[in-house]
Design a protein around this motif. Structure first.
Motif, PDB file in Angstrom:
ATOM      1  N   LYS A   1       3.256 -38.955   5.377  1.00 49.38           N
ATOM      2  CA  LYS A   1       3.594 -37.513   5.996  1.00 49.38           C
ATOM      3  C   LYS A   1       3.835 -36.527   4.807  1.00 49.38           C
ATOM      4  CE  LYS A   1       6.007 -39.142   9.990  1.00 49.38           C
ATOM      5  NZ  LYS A   1       7.407 -39.225  10.718  1.00 49.38           N
ATOM      6  N   ASP A   2       4.417 -36.878   3.739  1.00 48.90           N
ATOM      7  CA  ASP A   2       4.460 -36.232   2.591  1.00 48.90           C
ATOM      8  C   ASP A   2       3.296 -35.722   1.918  1.00 48.90           C
ATOM      9  OD1 ASP A   2       7.269 -35.989   3.211  1.00 48.90           O
ATOM     10  OD2 ASP A   2       7.691 -37.516   1.523  1.00 48.90           O
ATOM     11  N   GLY A   3       2.252 -36.067   2.231  1.00 53.25           N
ATOM     12  CA  GLY A   3       0.774 -36.112   1.937  1.00 53.25           C
ATOM     13  C   GLY A   3       0.327 -36.732   0.361  1.00 53.25           C
ATOM     14  N   TYR A   4       1.059 -37.737   0.119  1.00 54.48           N
ATOM     15  CA  TYR A   4       0.637 -38.556  -0.975  1.00 54.48           C
ATOM     16  C   TYR A   4      -0.325 -39.624  -0.689  1.00 54.48           C
ATOM     17  CZ  TYR A   4       4.741 -36.910  -3.174  1.00 54.48           C
ATOM     18  OH  TYR A   4       5.593 -36.106  -3.987  1.00 54.48           O
ATOM     19  N   ARG A   5      -1.380 -39.820  -1.211  1.00 51.39           N
ATOM     20  CA  ARG A   5      -2.636 -40.594  -1.156  1.00 51.39           C
ATOM     21  C   ARG A   5      -2.787 -41.409  -2.307  1.00 51.39           C
ATOM     22  NH1 ARG A   5      -1.254 -38.767   2.950  1.00 51.39           N
ATOM     23  NH2 ARG A   5      -2.467 -37.883   4.743  1.00 51.39           N
ATOM     24  N   LEU A   6      -3.592 -42.516  -2.050  1.00 47.50           N
ATOM     25  CA  LEU A   6      -4.265 -43.427  -3.309  1.00 47.50           C
ATOM     26  C   LEU A   6      -4.573 -42.429  -4.451  1.00 47.50           C
ATOM     27  CD1 LEU A   6      -5.698 -46.374  -1.246  1.00 47.50           C
ATOM     28  CD2 LEU A   6      -3.696 -46.331  -2.748  1.00 47.50           C
ATOM     29  N   ALA A   7      -4.603 -43.053  -5.755  1.00 46.51           N
ATOM     30  CA  ALA A   7      -4.917 -42.008  -6.756  1.00 46.51           C
ATOM     31  C   ALA A   7      -6.480 -42.495  -6.895  1.00 46.51           C
ATOM     32  CB  ALA A   7      -4.255 -42.404  -7.966  1.00 46.51           C
ATOM     33  N   GLN A   8      -7.260 -41.689  -7.609  1.00 46.51           N
ATOM     34  CA  GLN A   8      -8.689 -41.646  -7.840  1.00 46.51           C
ATOM     35  C   GLN A   8      -8.712 -42.837  -8.885  1.00 46.51           C
ATOM     36  OE1 GLN A   8     -10.872 -38.181  -9.041  1.00 46.51           O
ATOM     37  NE2 GLN A   8     -12.747 -39.143  -9.477  1.00 46.51           N
ATOM     38  N   PRO A   9      -9.637 -43.957  -8.802  1.00 44.27           N
ATOM     39  CA  PRO A   9      -9.741 -45.172  -9.273  1.00 44.27           C
ATOM     40  C   PRO A   9     -10.409 -44.694 -10.741  1.00 44.27           C
ATOM     41  CG  PRO A   9     -10.539 -45.445  -7.376  1.00 44.27           C
ATOM     42  CD  PRO A   9     -10.344 -44.254  -7.413  1.00 44.27           C
ATOM     43  N   ILE A  10     -10.151 -45.225 -11.858  1.00 47.13           N
ATOM     44  CA  ILE A  10     -11.001 -45.091 -13.032  1.00 47.13           C
ATOM     45  C   ILE A  10     -12.485 -45.367 -12.861  1.00 47.13           C
ATOM     46  CG2 ILE A  10     -11.264 -46.029 -15.452  1.00 47.13           C
ATOM     47  CD1 ILE A  10      -8.242 -46.846 -15.386  1.00 47.13           C
ATOM     48  N   ASN A  11     -13.108 -44.465 -13.641  1.00 48.50           N
ATOM     49  CA  ASN A  11     -14.901 -44.498 -13.436  1.00 48.50           C
ATOM     50  C   ASN A  11     -15.262 -44.399 -12.158  1.00 48.50           C
ATOM     51  OD1 ASN A  11     -14.852 -45.211 -16.143  1.00 48.50           O
ATOM     52  ND2 ASN A  11     -14.680 -47.246 -15.645  1.00 48.50           N
ATOM     53  N   CYS A  12     -14.385 -43.712 -11.171  1.00 49.34           N
ATOM     54  CA  CYS A  12     -15.029 -43.264  -9.805  1.00 49.34           C
ATOM     55  C   CYS A  12     -15.385 -41.917  -9.780  1.00 49.34           C
ATOM     56  CB  CYS A  12     -13.701 -43.598  -8.815  1.00 49.34           C
ATOM     57  SG  CYS A  12     -14.441 -43.135  -7.130  1.00 49.34           S
ATOM     58  N   PRO A  13     -16.778 -41.873  -9.385  1.00 50.11           N
ATOM     59  CA  PRO A  13     -17.197 -40.305  -9.450  1.00 50.11           C
ATOM     60  C   PRO A  13     -16.362 -39.499  -8.414  1.00 50.11           C
ATOM     61  CG  PRO A  13     -19.114 -42.110  -9.336  1.00 50.11           C
ATOM     62  CD  PRO A  13     -17.919 -42.650  -9.122  1.00 50.11           C
ATOM     63  N   ASP A  14     -16.400 -38.444  -8.923  1.00 50.79           N
ATOM     64  CA  ASP A  14     -15.512 -37.400  -8.108  1.00 50.79           C
ATOM     65  C   ASP A  14     -16.377 -37.130  -6.404  1.00 50.79           C
ATOM     66  OD1 ASP A  14     -13.981 -36.700 -10.218  1.00 50.79           O
ATOM     67  OD2 ASP A  14     -14.978 -34.903 -10.813  1.00 50.79           O
ATOM     68  N   GLU A  15     -17.480 -37.344  -6.523  1.00 53.06           N
ATOM     69  CA  GLU A  15     -18.212 -37.377  -5.148  1.00 53.06           C
ATOM     70  C   GLU A  15     -17.816 -38.595  -4.311  1.00 53.06           C
ATOM     71  OE1 GLU A  15     -21.031 -35.658  -8.173  1.00 53.06           O
ATOM     72  OE2 GLU A  15     -19.504 -37.217  -8.103  1.00 53.06           O
ATOM     73  N   LEU A  16     -17.387 -39.573  -4.888  1.00 46.44           N
ATOM     74  CA  LEU A  16     -17.103 -40.851  -4.011  1.00 46.44           C
ATOM     75  C   LEU A  16     -15.581 -40.774  -3.724  1.00 46.44           C
ATOM     76  CD1 LEU A  16     -18.418 -43.360  -3.002  1.00 46.44           C
ATOM     77  CD2 LEU A  16     -17.741 -44.553  -4.919  1.00 46.44           C
ATOM     78  N   PHE A  17     -14.742 -40.481  -4.597  1.00 49.26           N
ATOM     79  CA  PHE A  17     -13.426 -40.060  -4.329  1.00 49.26           C
ATOM     80  C   PHE A  17     -12.966 -39.199  -3.208  1.00 49.26           C
ATOM     81  CE2 PHE A  17      -9.100 -38.339  -5.275  1.00 49.26           C
ATOM     82  CZ  PHE A  17      -8.530 -39.643  -4.808  1.00 49.26           C
ATOM     83  N   ALA A  18     -14.156 -38.075  -3.279  1.00 46.07           N
ATOM     84  CA  ALA A  18     -14.115 -37.074  -2.230  1.00 46.07           C
ATOM     85  C   ALA A  18     -14.217 -37.522  -0.725  1.00 46.07           C
ATOM     86  CB  ALA A  18     -14.819 -35.841  -2.650  1.00 46.07           C
ATOM     87  N   VAL A  19     -15.094 -38.578  -0.703  1.00 51.43           N
ATOM     88  CA  VAL A  19     -15.261 -39.340   0.580  1.00 51.43           C
ATOM     89  C   VAL A  19     -13.886 -39.994   1.021  1.00 51.43           C
ATOM     90  CG1 VAL A  19     -16.854 -40.926   1.458  1.00 51.43           C
ATOM     91  CG2 VAL A  19     -17.821 -39.444  -0.173  1.00 51.43           C
ATOM     92  N   MET A  20     -13.499 -40.444   0.019  1.00 51.75           N
ATOM     93  CA  MET A  20     -12.139 -41.408   0.409  1.00 51.75           C
ATOM     94  C   MET A  20     -11.077 -40.406   0.985  1.00 51.75           C
ATOM     95  SD  MET A  20     -11.699 -43.938  -2.944  1.00 51.75           S
ATOM     96  CE  MET A  20     -13.027 -44.371  -3.640  1.00 51.75           C
ATOM     97  N   ALA A  21     -10.846 -39.377   0.170  1.00 53.42           N
ATOM     98  CA  ALA A  21      -9.872 -38.319   0.495  1.00 53.42           C
ATOM     99  C   ALA A  21     -10.140 -37.691   1.903  1.00 53.42           C
ATOM    100  CB  ALA A  21      -9.838 -37.289  -0.611  1.00 53.42           C
ATOM    101  N   TYR A  22     -11.475 -37.521   2.097  1.00 48.82           N
ATOM    102  CA  TYR A  22     -11.798 -36.874   3.466  1.00 48.82           C
ATOM    103  C   TYR A  22     -11.575 -37.944   4.590  1.00 48.82           C
ATOM    104  CZ  TYR A  22     -15.006 -34.354   6.564  1.00 48.82           C
ATOM    105  OH  TYR A  22     -15.456 -33.596   7.646  1.00 48.82           O
ATOM    106  N   CYS A  23     -11.542 -39.124   4.458  1.00 45.76           N
ATOM    107  CA  CYS A  23     -11.243 -40.339   5.495  1.00 45.76           C
ATOM    108  C   CYS A  23      -9.754 -40.333   5.574  1.00 45.76           C
ATOM    109  CB  CYS A  23     -11.585 -41.557   4.809  1.00 45.76           C
ATOM    110  SG  CYS A  23     -13.311 -41.943   4.615  1.00 45.76           S
TER     111      CYS A  23
END
Length: 547
Positions: free
Chosen positions: A496-518
């Motif tokens: 609820k406070d807006g916290y989410r999983l952190a971007q994994p090491i060596n994970c491209p920004d484009e792929l992490f953007a998809v996760m955050a979108y979900c």
């Protein structure tokens, strides 16, 4: 570990038997009642020969809207009289017409085998899922025993028009005639003008009433509920309550449907040969084996089963969850192949096998270890596996099925990195660290659940999208535990406070953007699987240009 989590885990995975002091007693559901509620030909004991089955007491059985009565069988097996007291606690009283027992609330437990019933008729005024707590207190010396049996009663609202006005109008008119008749008898004579006036008033009132009812009835007809059910909500499956973790968006299969499905897939046990154990839990095992069909062709199979000390409830859950993906045909879905029964033995669930490995186990083996690295996953391979999972989820949603437990543990992968989604039968026992109990007797995949599923147990098609985002995170981290530092009880506040999983090491920004979108807070802000497919296909094409 939080003491509440530890307590829940013990209740879920270990069936503790507590003997009654100075008293022998049986309280159980007979075969007919278990067949009605769970679709199984078995008895479910809460107390057997004076021994309390704590596991059965923690199992919350859902009761459909078509079932109005609950039945329990009991017997005092000892020489001393056992005094009882029964209390009913219902969550939504407005959904029921005065729940009642067919026996007195206090008395003595019968010395012969007898069945009593609890009547829970729905009012049909509201739709609800109500928790029903049946407290049976037994006066034992030196310590009384309190048994708490739980049910989740489903009631459905039935829309009614204003036809009751027309029905109510009949006795009104009849009473008016009677009054008129008695008045005429008493008066002896009624002037002709009075009769004409009364008749005119009656006719005019009738016409007015008819005119008022006509548009109302027309409006009622135009707003009759359609046969299409809301595809965005379904009740939660509690781990050992329950229902299958998968949920039909339209209508859950009835016990008869489950029986028919099992009958259609039943195969002879003699045709199944177990070879080696692939996965093993407290009461469950997954084997690699072979199956010889009627054409004497032998094929390799995965076999899911439970051990001999598994309870009837655990066997029931195995069958319900294993049959949840019945008749699904898709290259990225591992559908059940057959069910095998044998007397005095646990059932076998058979699945096709082509050198499959559990995806979570496979990802963990990809990490550096003493034996080296089993496989080094590239970003391109990760995206390809994600696209395969999306294909399967698109198919399931088109078939009006929610998964509700999408994770690496519920997928398999072969040597060519072909991924298939599986049901979640036995997952709670095989991967206990992925499930948590929040004090509500429901062992759930807390850290894979969307916010709405975590808080209100509401599941939508885009709740599966949230879980897919966590699965994508698992793929890029080689199956690390999500939110490992967060206590399960604090997850809802954390999200609820807006916290989410952190971007994994060596994970491209484009792929992490998809996760955050979900992981958008509101379901409508999350993408659909179709949108995810378009996005990841484009990213995959970009990756292939550099290879």
């Amino acid at each position: 570990m939080n003491i509440y989590v530890l307590k829940c885990a013990l209740l879920i995975f270990f069936s503790s038997a507590t003997p009654l002091c100075n008293g022998l007693l049986n309280i159980f559901l007979n075969t007919e009642e278990v067949q009605k509620l769970l679709g199984l030909d078995a008895e479910l004991y809460y107390v057997r020969q004076g021994v309390i089955n704590q596991y059965a007491l923690n199992f919350v059985i859902p009761v459909s809207s078509k079932i109005d009565s609950l039945h329990f069988t009991w017997q005092n097996l000892g020489n001393l009289p056992l005094q009882y007291n029964i209390n009913l606690d219902v969550q939504h009283y407005e959904a029921f017409d005065a729940p009642n027992l067919n026996i007195s609330k206090t008395g003595l437990v019968p010395t012969s085998d007898q069945t009593f019933s609890i009547h829970l008729p729905c009012t049909a005024l509201i739709s609800s899922e109500s928790d029903v707590l049946i407290s049976i207190n037994i006066a034992l010396i030196p310590t009384p025993v309190a048994l708490k049996i739980r049910r989740k009663k489903i009631c459905m609202k039935i829309e009614t028009g204003l036809n009751t006005q027309a029905v109510d109008a009949v006795p009104i008119r009849i009473n008016s005639v009677k009054v008129f008749y008695y008045a005429a008898v008493c008066a002896g004579i009624l002037a002709a003008t009075s009769v004409m006036c009364i008749a005119c008033v009656y006719v005019r009132n009738k016409q007015t009433r008819t005119a008022e009812e006509a548009p109302t009835n027309q409006s009622f007809t135009s707003f009759l509920p359609t046969t299409i059910r809301n595809p965005t909500t379904s009740s939660s499956y509690s781990s050992f309550r329950r229902m299958p973790s998968y949920s039909l968006i339209e209508e859950r299969p009835t016990s008869k449907d489950l029986q028919d499905r099992i009958a259609e897939l039943t195969i002879q046990r003699c045709r199944v040969c177990l070879q080696n154990v692939i996965l093993e839990g407290t009461f469950s095992r997954v084997y690699h084996g072979t199956y010889t069909n009627e054409g004497t062709v032998e094929e390799e199979v995965l076999v899911k089963t439970v051990t001999d000390h598994a309870s009837h409830v655990q066997i029931s859950l195995l069958l319900q969850e294993g049959m949840s993906m019945y008749a699904l045909k898709h290259p990225n879905i591992l559908s059940i192949l057959g069910v095998s029964f044998q007397e005095n033995s646990s059932p076998f669930l058979l699945y096709p096998f082509h050198n499959y490995t559990n995806l979570k186990v496979f990802l963990q083996k990809c990490k550096m270890c003493s034996e080296g690295v089993a496989h080094t996953l590239t970003t391109q391979e990760v995206v390809d596996m994600a696209l395969q999972i999306i294909e399967a989820m698109n198919y399931m949603h088109k078939k009006q099925i929610l998964h509700k437990d999408l994770a690496a543990r519920n997928c398999v992968v072969d040597n060519r990195l072909k991924v298939q989604i599986t049901d979640n039968a036995l997952s709670r026992d095989l991967f206990p660290s992925d499930y948590h109990c929040l004090g509500d007797n429901e062992n759930r995949p807390i850290k894979w659940l969307a916010l709405e599923g975590l808080i209100s147990k509401t599941f939508l098609t885009r709740s599966d999208v949230w879980s897919f985002g966590v699965l994508l995170w698992e793929l890029t981290t080689l199956a690390q535990q999500p939110y490992v530092e967060i206590d399960p009880f604090e997850m809802s506040a954390y999200l609820k406070d807006g916290y989410r999983l952190a971007q994994p090491i060596n994970c491209p920004d484009e792929l992490f953007a998809v996760m955050a979108y979900c992981w958008a807070m509101h379901p409508e802000d999350r993408p659909t699987f179709v949108q995810l497919q378009v996005c990841l296909k484009e990213f995959y094409m970009q990756l292939t240009r550099y290879v």
